[in-house]
Scaffold this active site. Structure first.
Site, PDB file in Angstrom:
ATOM      1  CB  CYS A 139      -0.921   0.002   1.211  1.00 11.80           C
ATOM      2  SG  CYS A 139      -2.144  -1.312   1.157  1.00 11.80           S
TER       3      CYS A 139
HETATM    4  N1  LIG Z   1      -2.848  -5.760   2.019  1.00  7.24           N
HETATM    5  C1  LIG Z   1      -3.278  -4.658   2.609  1.00  7.24           C
HETATM    6  O1  LIG Z   1      -2.909  -4.345   3.728  1.00  7.24           O
HETATM    7  C2  LIG Z   1      -4.255  -3.734   1.906  1.00  7.24           C
HETATM    8  C3  LIG Z   1      -4.909  -2.752   2.668  1.00  7.24           C
HETATM    9  C4  LIG Z   1      -5.808  -1.909   2.060  1.00  7.24           C
HETATM   10  C5  LIG Z   1      -6.037  -2.011   0.695  1.00  7.24           C
HETATM   11  N2  LIG Z   1      -5.383  -2.951  -0.048  1.00  7.24           N
HETATM   12  C6  LIG Z   1      -5.689  -3.022  -1.472  1.00  7.24           C
HETATM   13  O2  LIG Z   1      -6.565  -4.116  -1.696  1.00  7.24           O
HETATM   14  C7  LIG Z   1      -6.296  -4.717  -2.966  1.00  7.24           C
HETATM   15  C8  LIG Z   1      -5.966  -6.192  -2.769  1.00  7.24           C
HETATM   16  O3  LIG Z   1      -4.788  -6.293  -1.991  1.00  7.24           O
HETATM   17  P1  LIG Z   1      -4.382  -7.608  -1.220  1.00  7.24           P
HETATM   18  O4  LIG Z   1      -3.291  -7.235  -0.287  1.00  7.24           O
HETATM   19  O5  LIG Z   1      -5.580  -8.299  -0.688  1.00  7.24           O
HETATM   20  O6  LIG Z   1      -3.769  -8.468  -2.426  1.00  7.24           O
HETATM   21  P2  LIG Z   1      -3.453 -10.032  -2.418  1.00  7.24           P
HETATM   22  O7  LIG Z   1      -2.425 -10.239  -3.458  1.00  7.24           O
HETATM   23  O8  LIG Z   1      -3.218 -10.510  -1.027  1.00  7.24           O
HETATM   24  O9  LIG Z   1      -4.831 -10.680  -2.893  1.00  7.24           O
HETATM   25  C9  LIG Z   1      -5.362 -10.507  -4.155  1.00  7.24           C
HETATM   26  C10 LIG Z   1      -6.019 -11.815  -4.582  1.00  7.24           C
HETATM   27  O10 LIG Z   1      -6.623 -11.606  -5.850  1.00  7.24           O
HETATM   28  C11 LIG Z   1      -6.413 -12.768  -6.645  1.00  7.24           C
HETATM   29  N3  LIG Z   1      -6.599 -12.382  -8.037  1.00  7.24           N
HETATM   30  C12 LIG Z   1      -5.733 -11.781  -8.881  1.00  7.24           C
HETATM   31  N4  LIG Z   1      -6.311 -11.536 -10.062  1.00  7.24           N
HETATM   32  C13 LIG Z   1      -7.588 -11.989  -9.960  1.00  7.24           C
HETATM   33  C14 LIG Z   1      -8.701 -12.007 -10.848  1.00  7.24           C
HETATM   34  N5  LIG Z   1      -8.614 -11.498 -12.065  1.00  7.24           N
HETATM   35  N6  LIG Z   1      -9.828 -12.568 -10.406  1.00  7.24           N
HETATM   36  C15 LIG Z   1      -9.937 -13.091  -9.170  1.00  7.24           C
HETATM   37  N7  LIG Z   1      -8.923 -13.065  -8.280  1.00  7.24           N
HETATM   38  C16 LIG Z   1      -7.772 -12.518  -8.675  1.00  7.24           C
HETATM   39  C17 LIG Z   1      -5.031 -13.227  -6.270  1.00  7.24           C
HETATM   40  O11 LIG Z   1      -4.840 -14.592  -6.572  1.00  7.24           O
HETATM   41  C18 LIG Z   1      -5.037 -12.974  -4.764  1.00  7.24           C
HETATM   42  O12 LIG Z   1      -5.499 -14.072  -4.032  1.00  7.24           O
HETATM   43  C19 LIG Z   1      -5.155  -3.910  -3.568  1.00  7.24           C
HETATM   44  O13 LIG Z   1      -5.700  -2.912  -4.380  1.00  7.24           O
HETATM   45  C20 LIG Z   1      -4.489  -3.288  -2.358  1.00  7.24           C
HETATM   46  O14 LIG Z   1      -3.827  -2.085  -2.681  1.00  7.24           O
HETATM   47  C21 LIG Z   1      -4.510  -3.826   0.544  1.00  7.24           C
END
Ligand SMILES: NC(=O)c1ccc[n+]([C@@H]2O[C@H](COP(=O)([O-])OP(=O)(O)OC[C@H]3O[C@@H](n4cnc5c(N)ncnc54)[C@H](O)[C@@H]3O)[C@@H](O)[C@H]2O)c1
Length: 439
Positions: free
Chosen positions: A279
């Site tokens: 992030c």
């Molecule tokens: N990790 C954090 O602390 C956090 C906090 C706030 C916001 N975010 C935001 O949330 C979003 C997700 O982040 P995250 O940390 O959960 O990522 P992550 O990589 O942990 O999880 C994303 C998931 O999406 C799946 N994926 C990828 N492409 C896909 C598709 N086309 N269809 C279905 N599934 C798909 C991946 O396999 C994975 O399991 C990002 O935009 C991130 O910036 C993350």
């Protein structure tokens, strides 16, 4: 509003209110899985969709791979059929709501990589049924929901606000935070139309403690970027103050702790070895990319990005100087990295500054090892490392560098055993000695 539209809204509202709406979460990572679990706990039938078969198989066996979601919490939800996972997007034709929680990384050029959102939306559009609510949660630039997601979904021939509903709601989860978790972090939500906002707010209010509706998807998108830019810039300031204090021989940690006693108008941020995670190092560049197109250079972001990016180099210089003071060259020395996750008590190494520090140390000829109770292996350049015992390695190494201050480490013993320690987190607060060097 034509009566057919009010009927569509009323039907969805009733389904949400009665918790009979079938909920879908696309992307089951750090954000999507905890969210899915909250809705399942609230009594909804939740289907998680991910492209990785390995993840959906684990989840269907009740096994969690996300630290904040214990398997003991997940398993009963799977057994009671409140949660199931699949890689098959066609299930969307049976769902009433779809939250999108896919990654939004940066390309090498620091431009947003929207490919995950586009691909998820194209799949959703294939199967979206009339009367559904779609909510984008992935962090992104202001305008994404309106300019990128909406046109893909409207290719179905359905009209937003009438036949389907679309919102943006930023995810604010803080992995590893025991106090603030998905359920009790206020949820901001903005829709394309007032009906979208109303349904989005109602939806979250049934699983989460507090909902904060805003007037548009762009406002909701910008909220997240303000929050993370605020953090990134303030960490940049703390890092710059640390560089200044280092140059003039002042303990920056003591300065910040004393400043933090001011009861108003000051909020402490701390320096460190550099930014990490999915992030803070990334999101502000979504904003600067967008504003550049409007002719505005995001100068605070660029500057903080530069200062934060210098920190791993500064840490490696500090290690080299500290070794030189003990008449040892960095080349050929054994440097043990204590903690490699991007922050305390979590298992995530994405963008971790430990990777930069390790790479720079290797480049300058040091022999590196690491320990981290949460990270079972670490890839540095093309080398795969296994973790060492922290106490033994601290004793053996020429220098220990504390990159991540996990609570599990026995700092007392490490401070006693190590020949030299460079502490980038003030984990050894209160301990002094000629062998302890602070950022
Ligand atoms: N990790 C954090 O602390 C956090 C906090 C706030 C916001 N975010 C935001 O949330 C979003 C997700 O982040 P995250 O940390 O959960 O990522 P992550 O990589 O942990 O999880 C994303 C998931 O999406 C799946 N994926 C990828 N492409 C896909 C598709 N086309 N269809 C279905 N599934 C798909 C991946 O396999 C994975 O399991 C990002 O935009 C991130 O910036 C993350």
């Amino acid at each position: 509003m034509p009566s057919s539209v009010t009927t569509v809204i009323d039907v969805l509202r009733d389904k949400i209110q009665s918790r009979t709406a079938r909920v879908g979460i696309v992307g089951l990572g750090y954000v999507g899985l905890p969210l899915a679990v909250e809705f399942a706990k609230a009594g909804f039938s939740v289907t998680g969709i991910d492209v990785e078969q390995r993840k959906t198989s684990l989840l269907n066996r009740g096994e969690s791979y996300i630290q904040d979601v214990p398997s003991a919490v997940l398993r009963p939800l799977v057994e009671s059929k409140h949660f199931q996972a699949t890689t098959d997007f066609s299930v969307i034709s049976e769902l009433d709501t779809v939250n999108i929680c896919v990654p939004t990384p940066l390309r090498k050029t620091k431009d947003p990589d929207m490919s995950y959102i586009v691909s998820a939306c194209q799949q959703i559009a294939k199967y979206l049924k009339p009367g559904s609510l779609v909510i984008l949660e992935s962090t992104t630039y202001p305008g994404t929901t309106d300019e990128l997601v909406l046109p893909i979904l409207e290719k179905t021939g359905m009209k937003v606000g009438e036949q389907f509903f679309l919102c943006f709601s930023p995810e604010r989860v803080d992995p590893g935070n025991p106090t603030h978790q998905t359920a009790n972090i206020p949820k901001v939500v903005g829709g394309i139309t007032p009906a979208c906002t109303e349904l989005g707010a109602l939806f979250y209010s049934l699983a989460l403690e507090k909902v904060v509706p805003v007037t548009s998807t762009s406002v909701a998108e910008m909220v997240k970027l303000l929050e993370n830019t605020f953090r990134m810039i303030n960490i940049g300031l703390a890092n710059e103050i640390a560089l200044m204090c280092d140059r003039i021989g002042i303990n920056v940690w003591e300065v910040i702790d004393a400043a933090a006693t001011k009861p108003f108008g000051f909020m402490p941020f701390y320096p460190g070895p550099g930014l990490g995670g999915h992030c803070i190092p990334i999101d502000p560049f979504y904003l600067s990319w967008k504003t550049k197109q409007a002719g505005i250079e995001a100068r605070f972001i660029e500057l903080a990005g530069y200062i934060n990016g210098q920190m791993p180099h500064f840490v490696v210089d500090k290690i080299q100087n500290a070794l030189n003071d003990q008449a040892k060259p960095l080349r050929g020395s054994h440097v043990h990295i204590l903690g490699v996750a991007y922050k305390r008590n979590i298992d995530d190494v994405r963008e971790s500054p430990a990777l930069d520090v390790a790479h720079l140390l290797k480049k300058r000829g040091a022999h590196i090892t690491y320990s981290d109770p949460f990270v079972p292996s670490l890839k540095v350049d093309d080398q795969e490392l296994a973790p060492e015992d922290p106490l033994e390695a601290s004793h053996d190494a020429d220098c220990v560098v504390i990159i991540t201050d996990h609570s599990d480490f026995d700092y007392e013993t490490i401070a006693r055993k190590a020949k030299l320690i460079v502490d980038t987190r003030n984990a050894l607060k209160g301990k002094t000695g000629p062998h302890i060097v602070r950022l």
